[in-house]
Enzyme design. Structure first.
Site, PDB file in Angstrom:
ATOM      1  N   TYR A 216       0.854  -1.197   0.000  1.00 45.11           N
ATOM      2  CA  TYR A 216       0.000   0.000   0.000  1.00 45.11           C
ATOM      3  C   TYR A 216       0.887   1.242   0.000  1.00 45.11           C
ATOM      4  O   TYR A 216       1.885   1.288   0.714  1.00 45.11           O
ATOM      5  CB  TYR A 216      -0.878   0.031   1.260  1.00 45.11           C
ATOM      6  CG  TYR A 216      -2.333  -0.209   0.946  1.00 45.11           C
ATOM      7  CD1 TYR A 216      -3.002   0.624   0.056  1.00 45.11           C
ATOM      8  CD2 TYR A 216      -3.028  -1.260   1.519  1.00 45.11           C
ATOM      9  CE1 TYR A 216      -4.328   0.406  -0.257  1.00 45.11           C
ATOM     10  CE2 TYR A 216      -4.359  -1.485   1.210  1.00 45.11           C
ATOM     11  CZ  TYR A 216      -5.003  -0.652   0.320  1.00 45.11           C
ATOM     12  OH  TYR A 216      -6.307  -0.866   0.014  1.00 45.11           O
TER      13      TYR A 216
ATOM     14  N   ARG B 100      -1.855  -2.765 -18.105  1.00 45.85           N
ATOM     15  CA  ARG B 100      -3.057  -1.935 -18.053  1.00 45.85           C
ATOM     16  C   ARG B 100      -2.890  -0.907 -16.940  1.00 45.85           C
ATOM     17  O   ARG B 100      -2.798  -1.274 -15.761  1.00 45.85           O
ATOM     18  CB  ARG B 100      -4.291  -2.792 -17.764  1.00 45.85           C
ATOM     19  CG  ARG B 100      -4.438  -4.008 -18.617  1.00 45.85           C
ATOM     20  CD  ARG B 100      -5.785  -4.637 -18.446  1.00 45.85           C
ATOM     21  NE  ARG B 100      -6.731  -3.938 -19.272  1.00 45.85           N
ATOM     22  CZ  ARG B 100      -6.903  -4.195 -20.564  1.00 45.85           C
ATOM     23  NH1 ARG B 100      -6.203  -5.120 -21.176  1.00 45.85           N
ATOM     24  NH2 ARG B 100      -7.779  -3.523 -21.257  1.00 45.85           N
TER      25      ARG B 100
ATOM     26  N   THR C  11      -3.835   5.690 -21.598  1.00 44.32           N
ATOM     27  CA  THR C  11      -3.649   4.363 -21.024  1.00 44.32           C
ATOM     28  C   THR C  11      -2.241   3.946 -21.405  1.00 44.32           C
ATOM     29  O   THR C  11      -1.564   4.627 -22.183  1.00 44.32           O
ATOM     30  CB  THR C  11      -4.637   3.336 -21.613  1.00 44.32           C
ATOM     31  OG1 THR C  11      -4.549   3.405 -23.039  1.00 44.32           O
ATOM     32  CG2 THR C  11      -6.059   3.571 -21.175  1.00 44.32           C
TER      33      THR C  11
ATOM     34  N   LYS D 232      -2.091   0.096 -24.811  1.00 43.10           N
ATOM     35  CA  LYS D 232      -2.498  -0.007 -26.221  1.00 43.10           C
ATOM     36  C   LYS D 232      -1.226   0.046 -27.081  1.00 43.10           C
ATOM     37  O   LYS D 232      -0.401  -0.839 -26.962  1.00 43.10           O
ATOM     38  CB  LYS D 232      -3.504   1.097 -26.546  1.00 43.10           C
ATOM     39  CG  LYS D 232      -4.791   0.973 -25.709  1.00 43.10           C
ATOM     40  CD  LYS D 232      -5.821   1.977 -26.133  1.00 43.10           C
ATOM     41  CE  LYS D 232      -7.145   1.765 -25.417  1.00 43.10           C
ATOM     42  NZ  LYS D 232      -7.257   2.468 -24.141  1.00 43.10           N
TER      43      LYS D 232
ATOM     44  N   ASP E 250      -6.737  12.988 -25.067  1.00 41.62           N
ATOM     45  CA  ASP E 250      -6.708  11.608 -24.596  1.00 41.62           C
ATOM     46  C   ASP E 250      -5.988  10.824 -25.681  1.00 41.62           C
ATOM     47  O   ASP E 250      -6.568  10.466 -26.701  1.00 41.62           O
ATOM     48  CB  ASP E 250      -8.147  11.111 -24.406  1.00 41.62           C
ATOM     49  CG  ASP E 250      -8.207   9.654 -23.975  1.00 41.62           C
ATOM     50  OD1 ASP E 250      -7.173   8.961 -24.060  1.00 41.62           O
ATOM     51  OD2 ASP E 250      -9.294   9.206 -23.573  1.00 41.62           O
TER      52      ASP E 250
ATOM     53  N   GLU F  42      -0.576   4.817  -0.446  1.00 42.90           N
ATOM     54  CA  GLU F  42      -1.405   6.014  -0.676  1.00 42.90           C
ATOM     55  C   GLU F  42      -0.578   7.272  -0.462  1.00 42.90           C
ATOM     56  O   GLU F  42       0.245   7.338   0.451  1.00 42.90           O
ATOM     57  CB  GLU F  42      -2.607   5.998   0.274  1.00 42.90           C
ATOM     58  CG  GLU F  42      -3.669   5.016  -0.175  1.00 42.90           C
ATOM     59  CD  GLU F  42      -4.755   4.794   0.859  1.00 42.90           C
ATOM     60  OE1 GLU F  42      -4.756   5.465   1.900  1.00 42.90           O
ATOM     61  OE2 GLU F  42      -5.609   3.925   0.607  1.00 42.90           O
TER      62      GLU F  42
HETATM   63  N1  DSN Z   1     -11.947   0.148 -24.778  1.00 41.68           N
HETATM   64  C1  DSN Z   1     -10.919   0.913 -25.440  1.00 41.68           C
HETATM   65  C2  DSN Z   1     -10.947   0.708 -26.908  1.00 41.68           C
HETATM   66  O1  DSN Z   1     -11.211  -0.402 -27.318  1.00 41.68           O
HETATM   67  O2  DSN Z   1     -10.670   1.615 -27.660  1.00 41.68           O
HETATM   68  C3  DSN Z   1     -10.966   2.345 -25.079  1.00 41.68           C
HETATM   69  O3  DSN Z   1     -10.874   2.475 -23.704  1.00 41.68           O
END
Ligand code: DSN
Length: 474
Positions: A62, A258, A249, A252, A223, A64
């Site tokens: 933890y 993640r 994120t 990707k 984003d 925080e």
């Molecule tokens: N779920 C993602 C996508 O497939 O683009 C976006 O968060």
């Protein structure tokens, strides 16, 4: 009751022995990932190094608070992990720590976006983002209409707690309609404009977004989740030149675990305090240090020449796929792609995106149904979204993506043939796929192709299931 002191210590028992049921499901999932063609634009296959971080002792801690100011003792090592991650994040995007700061604690992209809204806006402030059916994300504000209730329905918390007005892509060009955005922003006067999306295959005109934001006193947020790997390697335009805040994120095109990150400009507006406090304590609890470790090690990879070459190849592969589909007579939204994904308009074939997704799944090709420009209903999307990042990680080149295009061409033709007999209902179409020899033929070719390429994360030779059709094959 058992005598606790006499019980054996089982903390080192491997999963296969501890929980054979769950172990088996994970082994099946590994087999599924290896034997199929992964074309979901937001997915990727991360490295063994990242997986090692996710399964490490960091998950036990933890922490925080922020490095050096935690609410728990024993944080000296995880402090180093988070500082390393923050330093590498700024370095990977070429940002000076005097001008930009970063919070690496968001659990993923949606919490990262909501933390920005929570920190920088007041409840019910106005937001403008790309409409979901135009390729935007739920967290950019989306309303739908509930026929049953006869009312507008706020689908994500963004539209529950803030007021949102979408902008759209032009139905003919498939490009963001900046003129519409400019007109509507002039009336709506949003506190924040969001650029970026989940299904947009072209460059973002950050300069134009900035001009529109400045005309209305709006903050500008990008984003960059989908294209964060491409941006880090300068394979897409640089949002940091124009935006106040950039979220992402990390799993990707960036190919990490993640997780999420928020980059904010450092100036008199003190975004640093507002964003850090929105992440914790406003929205989240303890940061997931194993994820942060995984992001840190991925960012090390992001800064290598190999990662740049990977992003260049990803773009070439997406373009090769698009060109081949076009040469086979198919229709690609906006006529092609400038990044890692394409939107394939299936309306000319009279096959819905849902049916194409289902038949592809049956053939071990993974992609998702998606709205394409000109769709009238978001309920039955007229196309599919296809991305190149995951298969490029497996070393697919342009010629391999051309072969993938041929498989997709066969699949859509088979869908037309099956639909001609099953009728228009998805349920009947799906039933007709079971045991269909045409499906089996494509699936066998898919499996043969996919299993001839290497795989990161784990060694296929050590998998429990190595039969190429998978343990659950029909
Ligand atoms: N779920 C993602 C996508 O497939 O683009 C976006 O968060």
């Amino acid at each position: 009751m058992a005598n606790f002191a006499e019980l054996p210590f089982k903390g080192l028992t491997p999963l296969a022995e501890h929980d054979p049921v769950l172990y088996d499901i994970i082994e099946r999932e590994k087999n599924r990932q290896w034997r199929g063609l992964e074309l979901i634009a937001s997915e990727n296959f991360t490295s063994k190094a990242v997986i090692d971080c996710l399964g490490s002792a960091l998950t036990n801690k933890y922490a925080e608070g922020m490095p050096g100011a935690r609410y728990y003792g024993g944080a000296e090592e995880v402090d180093k992990v988070e500082v390393l991650c923050m330093d590498r994040a700024l370095q990977a995007y070429g940002l000076s720590p005097d001008e930009w700061g970063v919070n690496v604690q968001p659990y993923s992209g949606s919490p990262a976006n909501f933390a920005v809204y929570t920190g920088l806006l007041k409840p019910h402030d106005r937001i403008m983002g790309l409409d979901l059916p135009s390729g935007g994300h739920l967290t950019h504000g989306f309303y739908t209409y509930s026929k049953k209730e006869g009312t507008r329905k706020a689908v994500s918390a963004t539209s529950v707690y803030f007021e949102s007005l979408p902008y759209r892509v032009h139905p003919e060009t498939g490009l963001v309609d900046y003129d519409q955005l400019q007109r509507d922003a002039g009336l709506f006067k949003p506190a924040l404009i969001v650029c970026g999306g989940s299904a947009y295959s072209r460059e973002w005109d950050y300069k134009r977004f900035r001009e529109i934001a400045d005309e209305n006193g709006s903050l500008l947020m990008m984003d960059m989740a989908h294209i964060s790997g491409l941006i880090a390697t300068q394979e897409q335009g640089n949002p940091f030149e124009y935006c106040d805040v950039v979220t992402t994120t990390t799993h990707k095109s960036l190919r990490g675990p993640r997780a999420g990150m928020i980059f904010y400009k450092k100036d008199s507006r003190d975004f640093e305090t507002k964003i850090n406090q929105a992440v914790f304590p406003a929205l989240q609890g303890g940061p997931h240090m194993h994820q942060i470790g995984g992001v840190a090690t991925q960012l090390l990879e992001v800064m290598t020449p190999e990662f740049k070459a990977y992003q260049v190849q990803t773009k070439k592969n997406a373009a090769a796929l698009s060109d081949k589909l076009v040469s086979l007579g198919h229709s690609i939204a906006s006529g092609g792609t400038s990044n890692h994904l394409i939107l394939w308009d299936l309306k000319p074939h009279k096959v819905t995106g849902s049916k194409m997704e289902k038949i592809c799944d049956a053939c071990n090709i993974t992609l998702n149904k998606n709205c394409v420009p000109g769709d009238r209903s978001a309920i039955t999307p007229g196309g599919v979204r296809i991305g190149a990042p995951a298969l490029t990680t497996r070393k697919f080149l342009e010629s391999d993506f051309e072969a993938v295009a041929l498989l997709l061409d066969r699949t859509v033709k088979l869908a037309q043939e099956i639909q001609a007999k099953s009728g228009p209902k998805l349920k009947d179409f799906q039933a007709a796929l079971v045991g269909h020899p045409g499906v089996k033929g494509i699936k066998d070719d898919v499996n043969k192709m996919a299993t001839s390429f290497p795989f990161p994360s784990f060694d296929p030779a050590e998998m429990k299931y190595k039969n190429i059709s998978g343990p659950d094959a029909a």
